[in-house]
Motif scaffolding. Sequence first.
Motif, short mmCIF file in Angstrom:
data_model
loop_
_atom_site.label_atom_id
_atom_site.label_comp_id
_atom_site.label_asym_id
_atom_site.label_seq_id
_atom_site.Cartn_x
_atom_site.Cartn_y
_atom_site.Cartn_z
N UNK A 11 -17.48 11.89 40.93
CA UNK A 11 -18.59 12.14 42.00
C UNK A 11 -18.56 11.26 43.09
N UNK A 12 -18.54 9.95 42.62
CA UNK A 12 -18.42 8.81 43.85
C UNK A 12 -17.27 8.99 44.77
N UNK A 13 -16.09 9.06 44.10
CA UNK A 13 -14.97 9.20 45.03
C UNK A 13 -15.11 10.49 46.02
N UNK A 14 -15.80 11.74 45.64
CA UNK A 14 -15.85 12.81 46.46
C UNK A 14 -17.00 12.48 47.54
N UNK A 15 -18.02 11.93 46.91
CA UNK A 15 -19.26 11.30 47.85
C UNK A 15 -18.51 10.78 49.19
N UNK A 16 -17.67 9.54 48.79
CA UNK A 16 -17.04 8.86 49.67
C UNK A 16 -16.23 9.60 50.65
N UNK A 17 -15.45 10.40 50.19
CA UNK A 17 -14.06 10.90 50.74
C UNK A 17 -14.23 12.38 51.44
N UNK A 18 -15.23 13.12 50.51
CA UNK A 18 -15.23 14.75 51.02
C UNK A 18 -16.82 14.83 50.91
#
Length: 666
Positions: A11-18
Motif C-alpha cells: 500500500x505504501x508503494x502504490x500510494x507513492x508510485x501510483x
Amino acid sequence: MTEQDLRRRNLAFLEETAGEFHAALSRQAEAASPAGPPATIADGPPALISRIAVDPPRPEGRHPYLTRFARDMIQAARDRNIPLFPEPAFTLSSCLVLIGTVSPAGLERLLQQTGCVFLIVVTPDPSAFTAQLDRVDWTAADALIRARGGRTFFHVAKQPDAIAAAVTLTLAAHAPFALDSMTVAAFDDADLARVGFEQISAQAHRPLSMLSTFYDGCLMLRNSEINLRHGPARLYRNRPPDDAPPLPAWVIGSGPSLDGDLGFIKKHQDSAVIISCGSALAALLAAGVTPDVHVELENIEIAPTLDPARTFDLSGITLFAPASVDPATLDTFGETVFAFRQNLPNQPLYGIAADAVPAAAEPTVVNLALAFAREQGFPKVCFFGVDMGARDPSRDHAAGTWHTDPNSDYTPVEHPHIVPANYGGDCHTTPGLRQALQVLSHAVGLDRKNRDYVNCSDGAAITGARAQPAGELTVTQPDRPKKEIIERLIQSFAVWHPDHLPRTWSGPEMMAVARDLLTGLRAGLAGTVDFGRKSYLADIGDCLQFHEGLLRPAAPGPESAARMLVRGAVGSLILFLEYYLNRVTNPNHLAQLATAAVPLLDRELRALEADMESWIGGPEIGEMPHHRDLALPADTAFPEAPAVPRNAPCPCGSGKRYKQCHGASD
C-alpha cells in the motif's frame, strides 16, 4: 515478512508510485461490505495469454528512412542466412500486460519468461486486487522491472474497451515501439479476457499513431507558419462559450447514405447548426444546403475535394481547421478558426495554450467536427452521412463528391473489416475508418454532459449514439435567428493576429536540440551490448518523451517542438528494429542481426538530421520536396525474407516440424 507487513509495504508503494490507483483501491475499500474470508488465488494458467503482432512495414516514399532500413534489414538476414518467423518467435516481450488477479508464482513466472521492461497491471475488480496485497509482492515486482531500466503502471478498468484504452494509452505515452510482441495475460474471467484482448488489438492504432512520418511533421510546421502569418483569424478554445448554442449540431460526412438525407437537411437547415466535413461540402452546396461551419483536416492535396465547392459563394461559411491544414484552404471561406492538433510540434513551438487543442479529434475530419460540437456545448449532435464505411463497398461516397467524379483520380480502397451497421446487419469498413469509428464511440461514451447523440447515417453503428432515421427527428425552430447564434459562437473565439508569432523562424534552435538528441540516440544504440535485453527501449522512451502533448501539454519552446518532430520517425525505426529481432528463431542469430542493424540505424538517423537541417533547420524554412516526387512505383516491394526451413522444429514451440505447423500454408 508477515502478511500484514507485506500488505502495508504494498500500500505504501502504490500510494507513492501510483496515486490514482491507490485512491481507487481506497474508495473501493470504504464502499465495500465487511470483508469475508480472503479470496483464493489459483496458481493455474491464465484464462488467456496471447501476443500482439504489428503488420510488417511497407515501402513508403514519405518515410524513406524506414523504407531503406526495412529493405536492408531483410537483406542483412538474407546475406547471413537468418530465417525470420512470420510472427514473434520467443517468449521475450518488452511489455507485459496483466489483467485480473495473478498469483505470486504466476507473476514471477511471467516476469521471468517475458523479460519485460514495461509492466502494465489492470484490475477490473479493486476489491479482489486489495485482497491479494498480503500475498503478491508488487514492490519486489516493480524493483525487478526498474532493475531492467523499465516502469510499472497500474490501472482500474472494468469494461473491455476501458481496459484496452488504459493499456494502449500507457504504451502510446511511454514506448509505442514496444507494441510488437507485447504479451497479454488475463486471469479470472475468460470472456472478459477474450474481449479485452480483442479490444487491445483493435485499439493498437493508438500507440502506432504516435509514430508519424518526419516529412509530414515538417510539412505541417511549414503549413502552420504560412497559415498563422497569413492574416487575421480566430484561435479555438476547447470549452463552451458562456452562452452555449441552443440549437443541435448536425455533423455531416460524405458517406453514401447522405444522398437519401439531403432533402431533409435542406428543408430543416435553419433548425440546426450545419457542420460539413471535408468532401461533403460540395454535395451539400449542390443540394441547396449552405453549411454554417466547414471542417478540414488534411495537410496536403486539399484542392481536389475543395475545388468542386469553389463555384459557390463560400464567404458566409466559417472554416474550422488545424493551423497545419493545407494553405490552399485560405481565402476561400469567410472567417477562419484555427485549432492545434495533438502531438504536433507547432503548439509548443508557438507557445499556444493547451485549450486550443480539441480532444479526440483524430484521425478523420469527422472526429474533429465532433470535437467541435461537443466542446462548444451543443445540446444534441446528429450524424448524417457519417457512414464510416459502406454497406456496399463498391459505393463508398455520396454523389456529388470528388470521389464519385469519373474524371477524378480517386481509387476506391478495400474495405476488409466488418462492423455492426447502424440499422442492423453489417457494414464494410477500412482500417483507417475503423480506427476513426472507435474514437467516435469513445468520445461519445466519455461525454458526461448528458448530451443526446443520434446517428441518422445508414452505415456503421456508433456506440452510444441511438439509431434514428432523419424523418423521425423532432425539429424545432430556434428562439432567435440562427445567424445571430452562429455569429455569437464564432466571435467567442479570440482574434489571432500574425503579430502574435515570433518575428523570426526558430529553425536553428530546433536544429540544435534535434542534433544533440539524435547524436545521443546513435551513441546509445552503438553502445547497446545485448538487444535481447530490452532496457534500451526504456532509455529511448525516456529520451523521446512521448507523453508530451498526450498526457500533458508540452512545455513551450523549440526544445519540446524538436523532440516531438523527430520522435515519430525515430520511434518507427525502433519499432521495426524490434519487429525483425522478434522474428529471429535462434538466439545466436539475434545478436548477428542486431549488429547488422546498428550501422543501418546510424545511417538513417544521420539522413533524418540532414533533411531537417535542409527543410526547416535554418533561419528560414527551406524548400521541401513535393510529396508526389517522393512517391515510389506501385510495384515497389521489399526482398523476400528468409523462411524457416520446412523440416526444422517450428519456432512456436509446438514440437512439430515447421511444415506441419506455422509453415503448413506456405
